[in-house]
Scaffold this motif. Structure first.
Motif, PDB file in Angstrom:
ATOM      1  N   THR A 139       0.828  -1.209   0.000  1.00 21.04           N
ATOM      2  CA  THR A 139       0.000   0.000   0.000  1.00 21.04           C
ATOM      3  C   THR A 139       0.864   1.261   0.000  1.00 21.04           C
ATOM      4  N   VAL A 140       0.205   2.396  -0.236  1.00 16.57           N
ATOM      5  CA  VAL A 140       0.882   3.689  -0.165  1.00 16.57           C
ATOM      6  C   VAL A 140       1.429   3.896   1.244  1.00 16.57           C
ATOM      7  N   GLN A 187       1.058  -2.354  -7.757  1.00 13.51           N
ATOM      8  CA  GLN A 187      -0.145  -1.829  -8.400  1.00 13.51           C
ATOM      9  C   GLN A 187       0.153  -0.489  -9.081  1.00 13.51           C
ATOM     10  N   ALA A 188      -0.553  -0.231 -10.171  1.00 16.79           N
ATOM     11  CA  ALA A 188      -0.300   0.972 -10.973  1.00 16.79           C
ATOM     12  C   ALA A 188      -0.434   2.239 -10.135  1.00 16.79           C
ATOM     13  N   ARG A 189      -1.421   2.296  -9.254  1.00 18.39           N
ATOM     14  CA  ARG A 189      -1.616   3.524  -8.459  1.00 18.39           C
ATOM     15  C   ARG A 189      -0.458   3.743  -7.492  1.00 18.39           C
ATOM     16  N   GLN A 191       2.646   2.757  -8.169  1.00 20.29           N
ATOM     17  CA  GLN A 191       3.736   3.205  -9.043  1.00 20.29           C
ATOM     18  C   GLN A 191       3.611   4.701  -9.345  1.00 20.29           C
ATOM     19  N   VAL A 192       2.374   5.181  -9.513  1.00 16.87           N
ATOM     20  CA  VAL A 192       2.154   6.607  -9.774  1.00 16.87           C
ATOM     21  C   VAL A 192       2.588   7.429  -8.573  1.00 16.87           C
ATOM     22  N   ALA A 193       2.262   6.952  -7.362  1.00 20.11           N
ATOM     23  CA  ALA A 193       2.682   7.649  -6.147  1.00 20.11           C
ATOM     24  C   ALA A 193       4.204   7.691  -6.051  1.00 20.11           C
ATOM     25  N   ASN A 196       5.568  10.286  -8.380  1.00 22.16           N
ATOM     26  CA  ASN A 196       5.396  11.635  -7.855  1.00 22.16           C
ATOM     27  C   ASN A 196       6.528  12.003  -6.903  1.00 22.16           C
TER      28      ASN A 196
END
Length: 495
Positions: A139-140, A187-189, A191-193, A196
């Motif tokens: 998770t984030v 997970q893609a989200r 990877q986006v974090a 950033n």
């Protein structure tokens, strides 16, 4: 390292560097001194290591792309050797702030309050490495952090205060090397974090935005197979990873052999009591090379270098077990001991549909046979060509003895004396080996005598049957007739 306050540190004229600058400058020293900081990495001297050094000199984030068992993680771990042995940080800082360049609220407050009396501590390079295996459940909060309501309540802070944040793995890797293994599994989200943080140097947690210019050397590993089977690297993140380095399997048997014996874990008793000839060592490596081109094995998945390591350990242990049962003090590895490496092979290969139909054990024995056939030509004349030449066939006396109905079983129940007796029963076999290899020891001669039987079987001059704990050799045509007769009997029973 005896400095304990910021004032003492400043007096030494200490200058802070980013982790990428640190890696770069230390690598420059290593290259000028013609040293190596990647000990134990074999076979990459002309390919991967130069590319890795170039990426470090360029201060790049790095992606190591390759199939399993290609030392990707080991390479990342060895990068720690290029860090300074110790670096100072503000004592008590959970993200190890640089005393001359603090970024957290805690460190800034300590320095603002205490000035040159701010306590500092020293961080060893072994603690400046963080590794995370990417799995779909990451998770984030795990990687970046989360708001800690208990901390907010205890310190009586609002959620607008950065002190309520509980930092994740990445902020805690500030001034360190951070490795994410199997990046496409993230997970893609997430990877986006991650992107950033790399691009914008800020972290966003539940609507809380915090500018945090983290200083991290990112190293990612990935398997090309993952791009299609489990996920992919999102384009913006892949674009941000400046250097992509392709790893590969050993290109020669010699390199593969060095890796195997470096990594194989043998006990002192095994090394002292069990002799392993170079032929067996080469056979183990050749099995992996045969597997990497086999139509039964999924080549996209790869054949790990761990196959040969596990197989060699099993080979030695098979000989050791036989020695212990026979009550002997020492022994040497036989070709029949290759039966003991099948579990090491079946656990390390991914089969395609055709391979599943054959069965993993059958595929393993096929690979062993192909390895024997490949190496046989290095030691003895090609049996197929020998049959066609006008000169005397060196194998005739051996094959004719089997044609007369004789057979030889070589299993792990045989003591050294029984093993020798079984092989010496075959007329012409000893003379054949001595003709082509006259200067060998007795153990090596016996080993090559057995090798001749295996080789003739692979060239369809003899029949080789897999027995419990070994192999049996008999006449090729006799075994065929027996097999046909047995099939007829089975059909009669069925009727």
């Amino acid at each position: 390292m005896q400095n304990t306050t910021l004032g003492q540190l400043k007096a030494t004229k200490y200058t802070s560097r980013s982790v990428k600058e640190e890696l770069r400058e230390n690598l420059i020293k290593v290259l000028r001194d013609k040293k190596t900081e990647f000990e134990g990495i074999i076979g990459y001297d002309e390919t991967v290591i130069p590319e890795l050094q170039t990426a470090i000199l360029s201060r790049h984030n790095i992606l190591l792309l390759g199939l399993r068992g290609q030392a990707k993680t080991r390479i990342a771990r060895l990068m720690v050797n290029l860090l300074d042995e110790y670096v100072p940080y503000v004592a008590g800082s959970e993200i190890f702030d640089d005393p001359l360049n603090p970024i957290s609220w805690y460190a800034k407050n300590e320095i603002a309050t205490k000035g040159d009396d701010t306590e500092i501590a020293w961080l060893h390079r072994s603690e400046r490495y963080t590794e995370k295996l990417a799995t779909p459940d990451v998770t984030v909060a795990d990687l970046i952090g989360d708001v800690d309501p208990i901390k907010a309540a205890t310190l009586k802070l609002t959620y607008n205060d950065e002190r309520v944040i509980h930092f994740g793995l990445i902020p805690r890797a500030h001034r360190s090397i951070f490795v994410i293994n199997e990046l496409p599994d993230l997970q893609a989200r997430i990877q986006v974090a991650l992107f950033n943080m790399l691009q914008e140097k800020d972290i966003q947690i539940r609507g809380f935005k915090l500018r945090l210019p983290l200083d991290i050397q990112f190293v990612f590993t990935a398997n090309p197979e993952d791009y299609t089977n489990r996920g992919s690297i999102v384009t913006p993140l892949k674009d941000r990873i400046e250097s992509q380095i392709l790893t590969h399997y050993p290109k020669t048997v010699e390199i593969s052999r060095k890796i195997t014996f470096q990594e194989a874990k043998l006990t002192a008793e095994q090394k002292a009591n069990i002799e392993a000839d170079g032929l067996l060592k080469d056979l183990i490596e050749q099995i992996a090379f045969e597997a990497r081109k086999s139509e039964y094995i999924d080549q996209k998945s790869g054949v790990s270098a761990r196959l040969t390591i596990s197989a060699y350990e099993n080979l030695i242990s098979t000989a050791e077990r036989r020695m212990l049962i026979a009550g002997e003090k020492n022994t040497f590895v036989r070709l029949s001991d290759l039966a003991g490496i099948i579990p090491a092979i079946t656990g390390k290969i991914e089969l395609v549909y055709e391979g599943e139909l054959e069965g993993p054990a059958h595929v393993a024995t096929t690979l062993i046979g192909k390895a024997v056939k490949t190496l046989f030509a290095r030691y003895f004349p090609d049996p197929e060509k020998a049959k066609k030449t006008k000169t005397a066939n060196p194998y005739t006396e051996v094959t004719e003895w089997f044609t007369e109905g004789h057979n030889v079983d070589v299993t792990d129940t045989l003591s050294n004396a029984q093993y020798k007796k079984a092989l010496m029963l075959v007329p012409g076999l000893y003379d054949l080996v001595k003709k082509f290899h006259p200067k060998l020891s007795e153990n090596q001669t016996l080993l090559l005598m057995e090798f001749v039987l295996h080789g003739l079987a692979e060239y369809s001059q003899l029949s080789k049957n897999f027995l419990n704990g070994g192999f049996g050799f008999s006449d090729m045509f006799g075994s065929l007739f027996n097999a046909e007769f047995d099939e007829e009997e089975d059909e009669d029973d069925f009727r």
